[in-house]
Design a protein around this motif. Structure first.
Motif, PDB file in Angstrom:
ATOM      1  N   ASN A   1       0.861  -1.185   0.000  1.00 20.21           N
ATOM      2  CA  ASN A   1       0.000   0.000   0.000  1.00 20.21           C
ATOM      3  C   ASN A   1       0.891   1.227   0.000  1.00 20.21           C
ATOM      4  OD1 ASN A   1      -2.087   1.767   0.185  1.00 20.21           O
ATOM      5  ND2 ASN A   1      -2.477   1.441   2.352  1.00 20.21           N
ATOM      6  N   ALA A   2       0.990   1.859  -1.153  1.00 16.02           N
ATOM      7  CA  ALA A   2       1.860   3.022  -1.264  1.00 16.02           C
ATOM      8  C   ALA A   2       1.350   4.118  -0.351  1.00 16.02           C
ATOM      9  CB  ALA A   2       1.896   3.506  -2.711  1.00 16.02           C
ATOM     10  N   GLY A   3       2.283   4.901   0.176  1.00 17.32           N
ATOM     11  CA  GLY A   3       1.913   6.024   1.015  1.00 17.32           C
ATOM     12  C   GLY A   3       1.506   7.197   0.165  1.00 17.32           C
ATOM     13  N   VAL A   4       1.587   8.384   0.744  1.00 18.13           N
ATOM     14  CA  VAL A   4       1.288   9.604   0.015  1.00 18.13           C
ATOM     15  C   VAL A   4       2.466   9.889  -0.916  1.00 18.13           C
ATOM     16  CG1 VAL A   4       0.809  12.060   0.214  1.00 18.13           C
ATOM     17  CG2 VAL A   4      -0.068  10.467   1.947  1.00 18.13           C
ATOM     18  N   MET A   5       2.171  10.030  -2.180  1.00 20.15           N
ATOM     19  CA  MET A   5       3.244  10.216  -3.169  1.00 20.15           C
ATOM     20  C   MET A   5       3.269  11.659  -3.633  1.00 20.15           C
ATOM     21  SD  MET A   5       4.325   7.193  -3.158  1.00 20.15           S
ATOM     22  CE  MET A   5       5.502   7.238  -4.497  1.00 20.15           C
ATOM     23  N   GLN A   6       4.436  12.277  -3.494  1.00 19.01           N
ATOM     24  CA  GLN A   6       4.614  13.632  -3.983  1.00 19.01           C
ATOM     25  C   GLN A   6       5.717  13.658  -5.025  1.00 19.01           C
ATOM     26  OE1 GLN A   6       4.503  15.761   0.247  1.00 19.01           O
ATOM     27  NE2 GLN A   6       4.354  17.264  -1.430  1.00 19.01           N
ATOM     28  N   ASN A   7       5.491  14.457  -6.022  1.00 22.62           N
ATOM     29  CA  ASN A   7       6.574  14.680  -6.989  1.00 22.62           C
ATOM     30  C   ASN A   7       6.454  16.056  -7.602  1.00 22.62           C
ATOM     31  OD1 ASN A   7       5.243  14.393  -9.868  1.00 22.62           O
ATOM     32  ND2 ASN A   7       4.394  12.762  -8.601  1.00 22.62           N
ATOM     33  N   ALA A  89       9.859  23.868   1.734  1.00 25.18           N
ATOM     34  CA  ALA A  89       9.403  22.492   1.556  1.00 25.18           C
ATOM     35  C   ALA A  89       7.884  22.503   1.594  1.00 25.18           C
ATOM     36  CB  ALA A  89       9.954  21.599   2.652  1.00 25.18           C
ATOM     37  N   TYR A  90       7.279  21.895   0.597  1.00 21.98           N
ATOM     38  CA  TYR A  90       5.816  21.819   0.519  1.00 21.98           C
ATOM     39  C   TYR A  90       5.421  20.363   0.756  1.00 21.98           C
ATOM     40  CZ  TYR A  90       5.951  26.542  -1.307  1.00 21.98           C
ATOM     41  OH  TYR A  90       6.149  27.897  -1.436  1.00 21.98           O
ATOM     42  N   PHE A  91       4.659  20.167   1.820  1.00 18.76           N
ATOM     43  CA  PHE A  91       4.238  18.824   2.181  1.00 18.76           C
ATOM     44  C   PHE A  91       2.746  18.655   1.907  1.00 18.76           C
ATOM     45  CE2 PHE A  91       7.961  17.086   4.121  1.00 18.76           C
ATOM     46  CZ  PHE A  91       8.640  18.150   4.701  1.00 18.76           C
ATOM     47  N   CYS A  92       2.424  17.515   1.376  1.00 19.10           N
ATOM     48  CA  CYS A  92       1.045  17.114   1.185  1.00 19.10           C
ATOM     49  C   CYS A  92       0.744  16.011   2.199  1.00 19.10           C
ATOM     50  CB  CYS A  92       0.872  16.604  -0.243  1.00 19.10           C
ATOM     51  SG  CYS A  92      -0.697  15.794  -0.565  1.00 19.10           S
ATOM     52  N   SER A 106       6.640  12.768   1.274  1.00 17.54           N
ATOM     53  CA  SER A 106       8.019  13.143   1.591  1.00 17.54           C
ATOM     54  C   SER A 106       8.357  14.570   1.177  1.00 17.54           C
ATOM     55  CB  SER A 106       8.993  12.154   0.949  1.00 17.54           C
ATOM     56  OG  SER A 106       8.681  11.985  -0.402  1.00 17.54           O
ATOM     57  N   GLY A 107       7.402  15.256   0.585  1.00 20.28           N
ATOM     58  CA  GLY A 107       7.563  16.684   0.338  1.00 20.28           C
ATOM     59  C   GLY A 107       8.219  17.003  -0.995  1.00 20.28           C
ATOM     60  N   THR A 108       7.988  18.230  -1.421  1.00 22.23           N
ATOM     61  CA  THR A 108       8.684  18.795  -2.580  1.00 22.23           C
ATOM     62  C   THR A 108       9.459  20.003  -2.085  1.00 22.23           C
ATOM     63  OG1 THR A 108       7.044  18.107  -4.222  1.00 22.23           O
ATOM     64  CG2 THR A 108       8.434  19.999  -4.787  1.00 22.23           C
ATOM     65  N   ARG A 109      10.757  19.992  -2.350  1.00 23.27           N
ATOM     66  CA  ARG A 109      11.578  21.136  -1.959  1.00 23.27           C
ATOM     67  C   ARG A 109      11.744  22.056  -3.148  1.00 23.27           C
ATOM     68  NH1 ARG A 109      11.843  17.336   1.252  1.00 23.27           N
ATOM     69  NH2 ARG A 109      12.232  17.646   3.453  1.00 23.27           N
ATOM     70  N   LEU A 110      11.124  23.204  -3.029  1.00 21.13           N
ATOM     71  CA  LEU A 110      11.155  24.181  -4.107  1.00 21.13           C
ATOM     72  C   LEU A 110      12.256  25.199  -3.826  1.00 21.13           C
ATOM     73  CD1 LEU A 110       9.944  25.626  -6.615  1.00 21.13           C
ATOM     74  CD2 LEU A 110       8.422  26.834  -5.023  1.00 21.13           C
ATOM     75  N   THR A 111      13.106  25.387  -4.813  1.00 23.50           N
ATOM     76  CA  THR A 111      14.137  26.417  -4.734  1.00 23.50           C
ATOM     77  C   THR A 111      13.932  27.390  -5.876  1.00 23.50           C
ATOM     78  OG1 THR A 111      15.703  24.842  -3.777  1.00 23.50           O
ATOM     79  CG2 THR A 111      16.610  26.881  -4.682  1.00 23.50           C
ATOM     80  N   VAL A 112      13.806  28.643  -5.551  1.00 12.33           N
ATOM     81  CA  VAL A 112      13.642  29.680  -6.571  1.00 12.33           C
ATOM     82  C   VAL A 112      14.960  30.447  -6.679  1.00 12.33           C
ATOM     83  CG1 VAL A 112      12.350  31.716  -7.294  1.00 12.33           C
ATOM     84  CG2 VAL A 112      11.191  29.857  -6.051  1.00 12.33           C
ATOM     85  N   VAL A 113      15.502  30.452  -7.878  1.00  9.09           N
ATOM     86  CA  VAL A 113      16.808  31.101  -8.068  1.00  9.09           C
ATOM     87  C   VAL A 113      16.662  32.374  -8.915  1.00  9.09           C
ATOM     88  CG1 VAL A 113      18.073  28.951  -7.824  1.00  9.09           C
ATOM     89  CG2 VAL A 113      17.306  29.673 -10.098  1.00  9.09           C
TER      90      VAL A 113
ATOM     91  N   CYS B  40      15.363  15.582  10.483  1.00 10.08           N
ATOM     92  CA  CYS B  40      15.877  16.707   9.713  1.00 10.08           C
ATOM     93  C   CYS B  40      15.543  16.576   8.230  1.00 10.08           C
ATOM     94  CB  CYS B  40      17.382  16.810   9.913  1.00 10.08           C
ATOM     95  SG  CYS B  40      18.089  18.263   9.166  1.00 10.08           S
ATOM     96  N   ARG B  41      14.836  17.579   7.695  1.00 13.53           N
ATOM     97  CA  ARG B  41      14.534  17.682   6.276  1.00 13.53           C
ATOM     98  C   ARG B  41      13.657  16.542   5.756  1.00 13.53           C
ATOM     99  NH1 ARG B  41      17.051  21.459   3.609  1.00 13.53           N
ATOM    100  NH2 ARG B  41      16.948  20.387   1.614  1.00 13.53           N
ATOM    101  N   LYS B  42      12.958  15.878   6.667  1.00 12.57           N
ATOM    102  CA  LYS B  42      12.060  14.818   6.219  1.00 12.57           C
ATOM    103  C   LYS B  42      10.623  15.167   6.598  1.00 12.57           C
ATOM    104  CE  LYS B  42      15.251  11.080   5.911  1.00 12.57           C
ATOM    105  NZ  LYS B  42      15.528   9.666   6.200  1.00 12.57           N
ATOM    106  N   GLU B  43       9.693  14.296   6.158  1.00 11.84           N
ATOM    107  CA  GLU B  43       8.296  14.568   6.444  1.00 11.84           C
ATOM    108  C   GLU B  43       7.964  14.237   7.903  1.00 11.84           C
ATOM    109  OE1 GLU B  43       9.429  12.032   4.766  1.00 11.84           O
ATOM    110  OE2 GLU B  43       8.091  10.282   4.908  1.00 11.84           O
ATOM    111  N   PRO B  44       6.971  14.931   8.475  1.00 12.84           N
ATOM    112  CA  PRO B  44       6.529  14.583   9.818  1.00 12.84           C
ATOM    113  C   PRO B  44       5.855  13.210   9.811  1.00 12.84           C
ATOM    114  CG  PRO B  44       5.685  16.728   9.133  1.00 12.84           C
ATOM    115  CD  PRO B  44       6.232  16.080   7.924  1.00 12.84           C
TER     116      PRO B  44
END
Lengths: 113, 111
Positions: A1-7, A89-92, A106-113, B40-44
């Motif tokens: 059972n896959a968890g919450v998938m973020q990409n 970091a944006y978490f769903c 596991s979140g998406t880490r957005l970096t704006v340059v 650190c840097r992971k999901e809750p």
């Protein structure tokens, strides 16, 4: 059972571009939540959605940010014309019932340059 | 007043120690309470729900005092692997029932 998938896991955008973050909830979960975590800060609620409906968007910035959870497919958090301050970091998360605890992706880490 | 307030720490404790974290919340309509753990840097990740009667899961004990709007987490016999940030989480109540996260308490268990 896959968890919450973020990409994607990591996303780099130049200022002014658009960022699209995707989230597929756990199987059987119909409640989806988006949170943002700025560096060295806590998680801040952004929006709560159920299929095809936005239930609570009180944490969403009024401009440039939008979210959807269509009948088919993942939930999408869209940020238009990104600025450096959007880097975070944006978490769903999803839940089966609104009184239960959430399971996070596991979140998406957005970096704006 | 913050909706959920925690001491940020850090709490530096030796292995085997007992450590307690406290949290207060402002919304008396809240119905659900949780402790999450974030590395650190992971999901809750959900550590445990908190009930009025108190609940225990191995080395972890959580307590809720509704009258004082106060939640606690006790960790006994600390392990190195317990090092993380512990998040106190409260539901907002009402129709939306979103979860509000405290900023977390950092625990560092030393060998």
């Amino acid at each position: 059972n896959a968890g919450v998938m973020q990409n994607p896991r990591h996303l780099v955008r130049r200022r002014g571009q658009e960022a699209r973050l995707r989230c597929s909830p756990m199987k059987g979960h119909s409640h989806v939540y988006w949170y943002r975590q700025l560096p060295e800060e806590g998680l801040k609620f952004m929006v709560y959605l159920q299929k095809e409906n936005i239930i609570d968007e009180s944490g969403m910035p009024k401009e440039r940010f939008s979210a959807e959870f269509p009948k088919e497919g993942p939930s999408i958090l869209r940020i238009q014309q990104v600025v450096r301050g959007d880097s975070a970091a944006y978490f769903c998360a999803s839940s089966v019932d609104r009184l239960e605890g959430y399971t996070f992706g596991s979140g998406t880490r957005l970096t704006v340059v | 007043r913050k909706e959920v307030e925690q001491d940020p720490g850090p709490f530096n404790v030796p292995e085997g120690a007992t450590v307690a974290f406290n949290c207060t919340y402002s919304n008396s309509a809240s119905q659900s309470f949780f402790w999450y753990r974030q590395d650190c840097r992971k999901e809750p990740k959900l550590l445990m729900s908190v009930y009025s009667s108190g609940n225990e899961d191995g080395r972890f004990t959580a307590q809720l005092n509704r009258a004082s709007q106060y939640i606690s987490l006790l960790i006994r016999d600390s392990k190195l692997s317990d090092s993380a940030t512990y998040l106190c989480v409260v539901n907002y109540g009402g129709a939306t029932n979103k979860l509000i996260f405290g900023t977390g308490t950092l625990l560092a268990v030393q060998p």
